[in-house]
Design a protein around this motif. Structure first.
Motif, PDB file in Angstrom:
ATOM      1  N   UNK A   1       0.897  -0.990   0.030  1.00 54.79           N
ATOM      2  CA  UNK A   1      -0.013  -0.091  -0.077  1.00 54.79           C
ATOM      3  C   UNK A   1       1.112   1.026  -0.032  1.00 54.79           C
ATOM      4  N   UNK A   2       0.522   2.281  -1.088  1.00 62.22           N
ATOM      5  CA  UNK A   2       1.356   3.421  -0.987  1.00 62.22           C
ATOM      6  C   UNK A   2       2.384   3.245  -2.046  1.00 62.22           C
ATOM      7  N   UNK A   3       2.797   2.033  -2.473  1.00 63.32           N
ATOM      8  CA  UNK A   3       3.777   2.006  -3.685  1.00 63.32           C
ATOM      9  C   UNK A   3       3.227   2.984  -5.035  1.00 63.32           C
ATOM     10  N   UNK A   4       4.198   3.422  -5.660  1.00 59.60           N
ATOM     11  CA  UNK A   4       3.799   4.178  -6.714  1.00 59.60           C
ATOM     12  C   UNK A   4       4.469   3.414  -8.103  1.00 59.60           C
ATOM     13  N   UNK A   5       3.415   3.558  -9.016  1.00 59.10           N
ATOM     14  CA  UNK A   5       3.644   2.673 -10.278  1.00 59.10           C
ATOM     15  C   UNK A   5       3.498   3.464 -11.405  1.00 59.10           C
ATOM     16  N   UNK A   6       4.203   3.245 -12.465  1.00 61.19           N
ATOM     17  CA  UNK A   6       4.199   4.053 -13.671  1.00 61.19           C
ATOM     18  C   UNK A   6       2.468   3.504 -14.379  1.00 61.19           C
ATOM     19  N   UNK A   7       1.857   4.188 -14.926  1.00 63.21           N
ATOM     20  CA  UNK A   7       0.562   3.813 -15.419  1.00 63.21           C
ATOM     21  C   UNK A   7       0.537   3.897 -16.690  1.00 63.21           C
ATOM     22  N   UNK A   8       1.380   4.855 -17.287  1.00 61.46           N
ATOM     23  CA  UNK A   8       1.253   5.001 -18.855  1.00 61.46           C
ATOM     24  C   UNK A   8       2.824   5.035 -19.169  1.00 61.46           C
ATOM     25  N   UNK A   9       3.000   4.835 -20.593  1.00 57.99           N
ATOM     26  CA  UNK A   9       4.176   4.650 -21.187  1.00 57.99           C
ATOM     27  C   UNK A   9       5.181   3.755 -21.139  1.00 57.99           C
ATOM     28  N   UNK A  10       4.561   2.720 -20.629  1.00 60.21           N
ATOM     29  CA  UNK A  10       5.489   1.284 -20.503  1.00 60.21           C
ATOM     30  C   UNK A  10       6.352   0.984 -21.554  1.00 60.21           C
ATOM     31  N   UNK A  11       5.706   1.093 -22.575  1.00 59.83           N
ATOM     32  CA  UNK A  11       6.530   0.400 -23.811  1.00 59.83           C
ATOM     33  C   UNK A  11       7.808   1.381 -23.916  1.00 59.83           C
ATOM     34  N   UNK A  12       7.933   2.689 -23.636  1.00 56.41           N
ATOM     35  CA  UNK A  12       8.800   3.522 -23.766  1.00 56.41           C
ATOM     36  C   UNK A  12       9.877   3.458 -22.477  1.00 56.41           C
ATOM     37  N   UNK A  13       9.441   3.278 -21.461  1.00 56.17           N
ATOM     38  CA  UNK A  13      10.194   2.891 -20.236  1.00 56.17           C
ATOM     39  C   UNK A  13      11.302   2.066 -20.195  1.00 56.17           C
TER      40      UNK A  13
END
Length: 75
Positions: A43-55
């Protein structure tokens, strides 16, 4: 956002140094447009939600907070 590589599900986790780290997660069923994450995040972790193909791991990013509805921890 969850991305799948072979039989692994992963997300990019934002670290304290504003870089991304690929973390393996265990997914449950889909819920709307997202996945239930059963293991691998706290709980509280921050994750990328857009742009994964370029990360890529260790990418330096600037976080933009997106409010989501409150989640109920899985049992």
């Amino acid at each position: 956002a969850v991305f799948q590589l072979q039989h692994l599900s992963q997300v990019y986790l934002l670290t304290d140094s504003s870089t991304l780290q690929a973390v393996t997660v265990v997914t449950g069923p889909k819920s709307g447009e997202g996945w239930v994450i059963k293991e691998g995040l706290k709980v509280g972790d921050k994750v990328a939600i857009i742009g994964n193909a370029s990360l890529t791991p260790n990418s330096k990013v600037e976080a933009i907070v997106q409010k989501w509805p409150e989640a109920t921890p899985a049992k």
